[in-house]
Design an enzyme around this catalytic site. Structure first.
Site, PDB file in Angstrom:
ATOM      1  N   LYS A 202      13.401 -12.098   8.764  1.00  0.00           N
ATOM      2  CA  LYS A 202      12.387 -11.277   8.101  1.00  0.00           C
ATOM      3  C   LYS A 202      11.600 -10.514   9.165  1.00  0.00           C
ATOM      4  CE  LYS A 202       8.415 -11.430   5.015  1.00  0.00           C
ATOM      5  NZ  LYS A 202       7.580 -12.247   4.127  1.00  0.00           N
ATOM      6  N   ARG A 212       2.364  -5.565  -1.015  1.00  0.00           N
ATOM      7  CA  ARG A 212       1.043  -6.148  -0.736  1.00  0.00           C
ATOM      8  C   ARG A 212       0.017  -5.625  -1.735  1.00  0.00           C
ATOM      9  NH1 ARG A 212       1.641  -6.085   5.894  1.00  0.00           N
ATOM     10  NH2 ARG A 212       3.419  -7.519   5.907  1.00  0.00           N
ATOM     11  N   LYS A 225       1.432  -9.071  11.033  1.00  0.00           N
ATOM     12  CA  LYS A 225       2.197 -10.315  10.990  1.00  0.00           C
ATOM     13  C   LYS A 225       3.193 -10.407  12.148  1.00  0.00           C
ATOM     14  CE  LYS A 225       1.509 -10.947   6.001  1.00  0.00           C
ATOM     15  NZ  LYS A 225       2.082 -11.427   4.725  1.00  0.00           N
ATOM     16  N   LYS A 256      15.724  -9.190   5.596  1.00  0.00           N
ATOM     17  CA  LYS A 256      14.667  -8.436   4.914  1.00  0.00           C
ATOM     18  C   LYS A 256      13.878  -7.603   5.912  1.00  0.00           C
ATOM     19  CE  LYS A 256      10.474  -9.262   2.382  1.00  0.00           C
ATOM     20  NZ  LYS A 256       9.447 -10.211   2.090  1.00  0.00           N
ATOM     21  N   SER A 282       9.893  -3.588  -1.484  1.00  0.00           N
ATOM     22  CA  SER A 282       9.047  -2.682  -2.258  1.00  0.00           C
ATOM     23  C   SER A 282       9.051  -1.257  -1.709  1.00  0.00           C
ATOM     24  CB  SER A 282       7.625  -3.236  -2.294  1.00  0.00           C
ATOM     25  OG  SER A 282       7.131  -3.449  -0.978  1.00  0.00           O
ATOM     26  N   TYR A 321      14.056  -4.803  -7.201  1.00  0.00           N
ATOM     27  CA  TYR A 321      13.210  -4.477  -8.347  1.00  0.00           C
ATOM     28  C   TYR A 321      13.981  -3.655  -9.374  1.00  0.00           C
ATOM     29  CZ  TYR A 321       9.814  -6.173  -5.060  1.00  0.00           C
ATOM     30  OH  TYR A 321       9.151  -6.973  -4.161  1.00  0.00           O
TER      31      TYR A 321
HETATM   32  C1  PBG Z   1       4.911 -12.687   1.580  1.00  0.00           C
HETATM   33  C2  PBG Z   1       6.037 -11.811   1.176  1.00  0.00           C
HETATM   34  C3  PBG Z   1       6.112 -10.441   1.427  1.00  0.00           C
HETATM   35  C4  PBG Z   1       7.229  -9.968   0.741  1.00  0.00           C
HETATM   36  C5  PBG Z   1       7.827 -11.058   0.112  1.00  0.00           C
HETATM   37  N1  PBG Z   1       7.080 -12.201   0.399  1.00  0.00           N
HETATM   38  C6  PBG Z   1       5.197  -9.546   2.170  1.00  0.00           C
HETATM   39  C7  PBG Z   1       4.785  -9.864   3.532  1.00  0.00           C
HETATM   40  O1  PBG Z   1       5.445 -10.574   4.273  1.00  0.00           O
HETATM   41  O2  PBG Z   1       3.708  -9.375   3.893  1.00  0.00           O
HETATM   42  C8  PBG Z   1       7.652  -8.531   0.701  1.00  0.00           C
HETATM   43  C9  PBG Z   1       8.437  -8.064  -0.468  1.00  0.00           C
HETATM   44  C10 PBG Z   1       8.512  -6.600  -0.681  1.00  0.00           C
HETATM   45  O3  PBG Z   1       7.984  -5.777   0.103  1.00  0.00           O
HETATM   46  O4  PBG Z   1       9.125  -6.207  -1.693  1.00  0.00           O
HETATM   47  N2  PBG Z   1       5.182 -13.826   2.271  1.00  0.00           N
END
Ligand code: PBG
Length: 332
Positions: A202, A212, A225, A256, A282, A321
């Site tokens: 990730k 978010r 992060k 991801k 997203s 989605y």
């Molecule tokens: C949070 C989490 C995130 C997503 C899935 N779980 C966001 C992040 O790490 O800040 C992102 C999913 C998306 O953008 O569709 N742990």
């Protein structure tokens, strides 16, 4: 004499593209409804939904509406649904205690879906961010995201979700050692059959922006992060992470975001040959929807092409989605 293509007859590769039938015979990869995992957002209240501004077509739903959506997904043949809670500041505390509360939104939604649509697999998200005062996936001490104390909390969160009936746990926090800790606890507590889909590779990505907003984390998050999510410049590190998560007991692994990281999907699949998933996040969704809304791209076509690309890159499934819309186009 008519000119011919020399020297090899096989250089006429267009023969295999001549008609729909020939293209169908030659096609290596296909998208099916079995490849789809549908992420949905759950919020407090009853019989209600609100749109997510930066994700046109996506809504947050109350628990009862989530159950209805699961019934629809099940009838479309979508094999799994993934739950994310929308939380306001009132759910966020320093100790993140709501994360393992059996009555939190996720756990309520798990039980409601199990009851309404028993055949669909339920996936969850494990990370402290929906319940953390500062929006981070782990506890923050003196400005640092602390690892081991966070892992202990994630284990509690995982057990609460397993207890509620989750089929697939999705640790998305990127702490070290969480897969092993969660797997050990699941074994000890009689949840041997609960699968772990690790958010293994990730990346610290700007493509999570709309998500978010959807979960109410944008205003809560302080800083970034980057000390726990991966550096977008790295590729070898993804393989080390996959190997580690496998040893610790992950059943499935995820890359991801998706489309900007298809090279990682391919490397992971080639190196390990295990169930590999990508998250079309997203920002990828928002990007395609925005262009389609402007008439710059054909929405249906780019949706299907973007999803097929994951299959070609070696993925066994995609969190998207678009899942219900794609399922309908696939004839579900
Ligand atoms: C949070 C989490 C995130 C997503 C899935 N779980 C966001 C992040 O790490 O800040 C992102 C999913 C998306 O953008 O569709 N742990």
């Amino acid at each position: 004499m008519k000119p011919t293509l020399a020297p090899y007859p096989a250089t006429r590769l267009r023969r295999m593209r001549k008609s729909p039938a020939m293209r169908a015979l030659a096609r290596q990869n296909t998208l099916t409804v079995d490849d789809l995992i549908w992420p949905i957002f759950v919020m407090d209240g009853t019989d209600d939904e609100t749109p997510v501004a930066s994700m046109p077509g996506v809504v947050r739903r109350t628990v009862d509406r989530v159950a209805k959506a699961a019934v629809e997904a099940q009838s479309l043949g979508i094999p799994a649904i993934c739950i994310f809670p929308y939380t306001g500041m009132e759910a966020r505390t320093e100790d993140c205690a709501m994360a393992w509360d059996p009555e939190n939104l996720t756990n309520q939604a798990i039980r409601a879906i199990k009851e309404a649509a028993p055949d669909i697999a339920i996936m969850t998200d494990i990370a402290l961010d929906p319940y953390n005062i500062n929006g981070h996936d782990g506890f923050v001490e003196d400005g640092e995201i602390v690892n081991d104390r966070t892992v202990a909390a994630l284990v509690k969160m995982a057990l609460a979700q397993a207890e509620a009936g989750a089929d697939i746990l999705g640790p998305s926090d990127m702490m070290d050692g969480r897969i092993g800790a969660i797997r050990t606890a699941l074994e000890a507590e009689g949840h041997q059959n609960v699968a772990i889909l690790s958010y293994t590779a990730k990346y610290a990505s700007a493509f999570y922006g709309p998500f978010r907003d959807a979960v109410g984390a944008s205003s809560a998050l302080t800083g970034d992060k980057k000390t726990y999510q991966m550096d977008p410049g790295n590729s070898d590190e993804a393989l080390r992470l996959v190997e580690r998560d496998l040893r610790e007991g992950a059943d499935m692994i995820m890359v991801k975001p998706g489309m900007p990281y298809l090279d990682i999907c391919r490397r992971v699949k080639d190196s390990f040959g295990l169930p590999t998933y990508a998250y079309q996040v997203s920002g990828e969704y928002a990007m395609l929807q925005a262009a389609a809304a402007n008439g710059w791209l054909d929405g249906d076509k780019v949706m299907m092409e973007s999803l097929l690309a994951f299959k070609r890159a070696g993925c066994d499934g995609i969190l998207t989605y678009f899942a219900p819309r794609a399922a309908k186009m696939l004839g579900g």
